[in-house]
Design an enzyme around this catalytic site. Structure first.
Site, PDB file in Angstrom:
ATOM      1  N   ASN A  59      23.480 -38.112   2.652  1.00 35.65           N
ATOM      2  CA  ASN A  59      22.236 -38.520   1.986  1.00 35.65           C
ATOM      3  C   ASN A  59      22.466 -39.628   0.953  1.00 35.65           C
ATOM      4  O   ASN A  59      21.768 -39.718  -0.064  1.00 35.65           O
ATOM      5  CB  ASN A  59      21.521 -37.320   1.334  1.00 35.65           C
ATOM      6  CG  ASN A  59      20.081 -37.611   0.897  1.00 35.65           C
ATOM      7  OD1 ASN A  59      19.589 -37.020  -0.059  1.00 35.65           O
ATOM      8  ND2 ASN A  59      19.399 -38.488   1.561  1.00 35.65           N
ATOM      9  N   ARG A  67      22.705 -43.513   5.376  1.00 39.84           N
ATOM     10  CA  ARG A  67      21.724 -43.689   6.458  1.00 39.84           C
ATOM     11  C   ARG A  67      20.348 -43.119   6.142  1.00 39.84           C
ATOM     12  O   ARG A  67      19.331 -43.791   6.365  1.00 39.84           O
ATOM     13  CB  ARG A  67      22.275 -43.072   7.755  1.00 39.84           C
ATOM     14  CG  ARG A  67      23.502 -43.803   8.274  1.00 39.84           C
ATOM     15  CD  ARG A  67      24.232 -43.003   9.330  1.00 39.84           C
ATOM     16  NE  ARG A  67      24.832 -41.802   8.769  1.00 39.84           N
ATOM     17  CZ  ARG A  67      25.432 -40.849   9.466  1.00 39.84           C
ATOM     18  NH1 ARG A  67      25.482 -40.955  10.788  1.00 39.84           N
ATOM     19  NH2 ARG A  67      25.968 -39.821   8.868  1.00 39.84           N
ATOM     20  N   SER A  68      20.284 -41.869   5.666  1.00 37.39           N
ATOM     21  CA  SER A  68      18.939 -41.289   5.475  1.00 37.39           C
ATOM     22  C   SER A  68      18.160 -41.922   4.320  1.00 37.39           C
ATOM     23  O   SER A  68      16.946 -42.121   4.451  1.00 37.39           O
ATOM     24  CB  SER A  68      18.983 -39.757   5.379  1.00 37.39           C
ATOM     25  OG  SER A  68      19.752 -39.313   4.294  1.00 37.39           O
TER      26      SER A  68
HETATM   27  P1  4NP Z   1      25.666 -40.836   5.220  1.00 34.05           P
HETATM   28  O1  4NP Z   1      27.146 -41.430   5.042  1.00 34.05           O
HETATM   29  O2  4NP Z   1      25.810 -39.526   5.954  1.00 34.05           O
HETATM   30  O3  4NP Z   1      24.978 -41.880   6.039  1.00 34.05           O
HETATM   31  O4  4NP Z   1      25.098 -40.681   3.823  1.00 34.05           O
HETATM   32  C1  4NP Z   1      28.212 -40.696   4.517  1.00 34.05           C
HETATM   33  C2  4NP Z   1      28.314 -40.545   3.153  1.00 34.05           C
HETATM   34  C3  4NP Z   1      29.381 -39.857   2.626  1.00 34.05           C
HETATM   35  C4  4NP Z   1      30.333 -39.305   3.474  1.00 34.05           C
HETATM   36  C5  4NP Z   1      30.218 -39.454   4.842  1.00 34.05           C
HETATM   37  C6  4NP Z   1      29.148 -40.153   5.355  1.00 34.05           C
HETATM   38  N1  4NP Z   1      31.441 -38.619   2.922  1.00 34.05           N
HETATM   39  O5  4NP Z   1      32.310 -38.182   3.710  1.00 34.05           O
HETATM   40  O6  4NP Z   1      31.530 -38.440   1.692  1.00 34.05           O
END
Ligand code: 4NP
Length: 160
Positions: free
Chosen positions: A15, A18-19
């Site tokens: 979050n 992408r979202s």
């Molecule tokens: P999101 O991206 O799912 O599009 O917000 C990510 C943000 C953080 C992490 C992975 C994906 N992470 O592993 O911390």
């Protein structure tokens, strides 16, 4: 006569990339068409990693280049969201499985859709996670989500 607004929830893992982008793009398109009273958007993550965090600054920069503002703070998806929202748009198949795992009886399965189902130009099945990649990945997420959000808005307008 007024009716309840149609409520969209965008979901990814953290979050913060992408979202919130999907939420920002969709709000931008909704404002352009003066539909703010009829369609409401929010976003959430399947994980608790970034609760309370603002959108990722690389993602915010990519969105700003397209005139899109990202806002809000990270929150985790909760079961009450199944009742609260009319449509839950997930970015990838992991998100899909993680959300449906919280709906053991399959009561809300009809509300959960992969965001890329609404793309009209791109053939991708999932919105790729840009977090560990470079700038091009963040730009691509914005392009893909612009396509998906345009298709989604047309669909929602037919339903409201
Ligand atoms: P999101 O991206 O799912 O599009 O917000 C990510 C943000 C953080 C992490 C992975 C994906 N992470 O592993 O911390």
């Amino acid at each position: 006569m007024s009716s309840n607004p149609y409520k969209l929830l965008f979901v990814c893992l953290g979050n913060i990339c992408r979202s919130p982008s999907a939420e920002g793009i969709m709000k931008h398109l909704i404002a352009e068409q003066h539909l703010q009273d009829q369609i409401i958007c929010d976003s959430a993550g399947t994980s608790s990693y970034h609760i309370g965090s603002p959108p990722d600054r690389r993602m915010t920069a990519a969105a700003a280049k397209r005139g899109i503002t990202l806002a809000g703070k990270g929150r985790q998806f909760e079961r009450s969201d199944f009742e609260e929202f009319d449509l839950i748009l997930v970015m990838d198949k992991d998100n899909y499985e993680n959300i449906l795992w919280l709906d053991r009886e399959g009561k809300y399965q009809h509300k959960v859709k992969l965001m890329c189902e609404f793309c009209r130009s791109h053939t991708d099945r999932e919105v790729p996670d840009p977090y560990y990649g470079g700038e091009a990945g963040f730009n691509y997420v914005i392009d893909l989500l612009l396509d998906a959000c345009e298709g989604l808005l047309e669909q929602v307008k037919r339903e409201i």
